[in-house]
Enzyme design. Sequence first.
Site, PDB file in Angstrom:
ATOM      1  CB  SER A  94      -2.921 -21.452   0.402  1.00  0.00           C
ATOM      2  OG  SER A  94      -2.347 -21.934  -0.788  1.00  0.00           O
ATOM      3  N   GLY A  95      -0.968 -18.965  -0.896  1.00  0.00           N
ATOM      4  CA  GLY A  95      -0.639 -18.317  -2.169  1.00  0.00           C
ATOM      5  C   GLY A  95      -0.967 -19.214  -3.356  1.00  0.00           C
ATOM      6  CG  LEU A  96      -0.911 -24.017  -4.759  1.00  0.00           C
ATOM      7  CD1 LEU A  96      -0.306 -23.907  -6.151  1.00  0.00           C
ATOM      8  CD2 LEU A  96      -0.525 -25.356  -4.130  1.00  0.00           C
TER       9      LEU A  96
ATOM     10  CG  ASP B 109       2.357 -20.709  -5.741  1.00  0.00           C
ATOM     11  OD1 ASP B 109       2.282 -19.512  -5.408  1.00  0.00           O
ATOM     12  OD2 ASP B 109       2.681 -21.615  -4.940  1.00  0.00           O
TER      13      ASP B 109
ATOM     14  CG  ASP C 194       1.903 -18.459   1.058  1.00  0.00           C
ATOM     15  OD1 ASP C 194       3.034 -17.946   1.152  1.00  0.00           O
ATOM     16  OD2 ASP C 194       1.616 -19.369   0.255  1.00  0.00           O
TER      17      ASP C 194
ATOM     18  CG  ASP D  65       3.965 -15.944  -2.633  1.00  0.00           C
ATOM     19  OD1 ASP D  65       3.649 -17.046  -2.148  1.00  0.00           O
ATOM     20  OD2 ASP D  65       3.329 -15.390  -3.535  1.00  0.00           O
TER      21      ASP D  65
ATOM     22  CD  GLU E  34       7.902 -18.969  -0.481  1.00  0.00           C
ATOM     23  OE1 GLU E  34       6.789 -19.241   0.005  1.00  0.00           O
ATOM     24  OE2 GLU E  34       8.270 -19.363  -1.600  1.00  0.00           O
TER      25      GLU E  34
ATOM     26  CE  LYS F 157       6.013 -19.304  -4.638  1.00  0.00           C
ATOM     27  NZ  LYS F 157       5.318 -19.444  -3.364  1.00  0.00           N
TER      28      LYS F 157
ATOM     29  CG  ASN G 129       4.156 -24.772  -5.368  1.00  0.00           C
ATOM     30  OD1 ASN G 129       4.512 -25.946  -5.267  1.00  0.00           O
ATOM     31  ND2 ASN G 129       3.261 -24.246  -4.576  1.00  0.00           N
ATOM     32  CB  SER G 130       8.023 -25.486  -2.132  1.00  0.00           C
ATOM     33  OG  SER G 130       8.051 -24.231  -1.543  1.00  0.00           O
TER      34      SER G 130
ATOM     35  NE  ARG H  21       7.372 -21.918   2.285  1.00  0.00           N
ATOM     36  CZ  ARG H  21       6.322 -22.048   1.472  1.00  0.00           C
ATOM     37  NH1 ARG H  21       5.157 -21.512   1.800  1.00  0.00           N
ATOM     38  NH2 ARG H  21       6.430 -22.691   0.343  1.00  0.00           N
TER      39      ARG H  21
ATOM     40  CG  HIS I 296       7.783 -26.264   2.665  1.00  0.00           C
ATOM     41  ND1 HIS I 296       6.953 -27.332   2.912  1.00  0.00           N
ATOM     42  CD2 HIS I 296       7.282 -25.660   1.543  1.00  0.00           C
ATOM     43  CE1 HIS I 296       6.000 -27.369   1.991  1.00  0.00           C
ATOM     44  NE2 HIS I 296       6.172 -26.375   1.150  1.00  0.00           N
TER      45      HIS I 296
HETATM   46  C1  SPV Z   1       0.943 -22.466  -0.318  1.00  0.00           C
HETATM   47  O1  SPV Z   1      -0.043 -23.037   0.150  1.00  0.00           O
HETATM   48  O2  SPV Z   1       0.869 -21.590  -1.175  1.00  0.00           O
HETATM   49  C2  SPV Z   1       2.276 -22.812   0.154  1.00  0.00           C
HETATM   50  C3  SPV Z   1       2.554 -24.160   0.600  1.00  0.00           C
HETATM   51  O3  SPV Z   1       3.152 -21.989   0.094  1.00  0.00           O
HETATM   52  S1  SPV Z   1       3.345 -24.991  -0.681  1.00  0.00           S
HETATM   53  O4  SPV Z   1       2.434 -25.065  -1.812  1.00  0.00           O
HETATM   54  O5  SPV Z   1       3.639 -26.273  -0.114  1.00  0.00           O
HETATM   55  O6  SPV Z   1       4.554 -24.314  -1.048  1.00  0.00           O
HETATM   56 MG    MG Z   2       2.715 -20.433  -1.128  1.00  0.00          MG
END
Ligand code: SPV
Ligand code: MG
Length: 285
Positions: free
Chosen positions: A38-40, A50, A77, A79, A106, A112, A114-115, A149, A180
Site C-alpha cells: 500500500s502506498g498509503l 500519501d 500500489d 499510485d 490509478e 497523486k 489519497n482517494s 484502478r 474504487h
Molecule cells: C493505498 O492503500 O495506498 C490505496 C488504497 O491506494 S486507498 O488508500 O484507499 O486509496
Molecule cells: Mg495508494
Amino acid sequence: MNIQERLKNKKQTQFMEAHNGLSAKIVEQAGFEAIWASGLSISASMGLSDRNEASWTQVLSALEQMSDNVNIPILVDGDSGFGNYLNVIRFVKKLTQISINALCIEDKLFPKINSFIGEKQELAPIEEFCNKIKAAKDEGGSNFTLVARVEALISGKPMTEALERAEAYRQAGADAILIHSKKNTAIEVFEFSQHWGGKLPLFAVPTKYYNTRYSEFIYHGIDNLIWANHLIRSSIYSMKKTAEKIYNEKSLINVEHNVSTLEELFELTNERNIDKLEKLYNSSN
Ligand code: SPV
Ligand code: MG
C-alpha cells in the site's frame, strides 16, 4: 501461484496490506495468499503524506524489504505511475529486478493525493493512462500483471464514465480492474460489477464500506479484495497505547503482557535460524 495465475484461474484472493519486511512476513504467516504493498501505508510508515512525498527510491527500498522476506506474490500500489509512461517503464523494470510481478496504477495525475482526501480530484486523460498500461505490459512481459484502478467514482464522475474508462483500460491490455469507491456501502461497486459483466476480474477496497460481508462481494462477482491499511492502523493504535502507558506510569508492569514477546520478535527476524548458521559457518565458535 502468482497473481496472473490466480486471476486466470478465477481464484478468490484477499490482498492484505504490508509496508515493510516485518509486516510482509506477518501477512504471509497469517495465511494470506497475496500482499497489497500500500502506498498509503508505506508512506505513513515513513511519517509522510500519501501525495508522492516519499521518493521513488524510498518506495522501491520498502518493496525490496518485502520481496526479500516473503514467498507470496506482491501487488504494488504504484499510485499514478510516478510520472509519465517513461517513469512507469522504469518502475516496472525495477520491480521485476526485485522479483515483483504485479502493479496497480490509478488514473489520476502526478503527484497523486489519497482517494479519501478532498473532492473531485482530477483524472488522467483516458488515452494517456492507456499508454501507461501498454507501456507497463510491454516492459513487464507476459507474466507481469497490470491492475488498472478506476478513480471515476471517487472523483464524483457518473457510473457511465467509470465503465467507459474500465473498458478502455481493458482494451489497452489491463489484466484486472480495481473499482474504487468512498461510499459507506458497497452499492456503487456492486452496480459497477453488474454492468461490467465479468469482462475482466474485479478488485475492490472496502475501507469505507467495511460492514460488507465477504460473501456479498463474491456473490456480486468481486473476487479480489484489498484490506488496504489495517496493519499500519493497528500498529498506530497499539504503539500509541503502549507509549502513553509507559510515559504515564513510568513502568513496564502493565505493559509486558500486552506486547509481543521477544521470542516472537526473534522468530520473525530469523534469529533462531542464524544460530544454526553460526555453528556451520562461523569458525570462531
Ligand atoms: C493505498 O492503500 O495506498 C490505496 C488504497 O491506494 S486507498 O488508500 O484507499 O486509496
Ligand atoms: Mg495508494
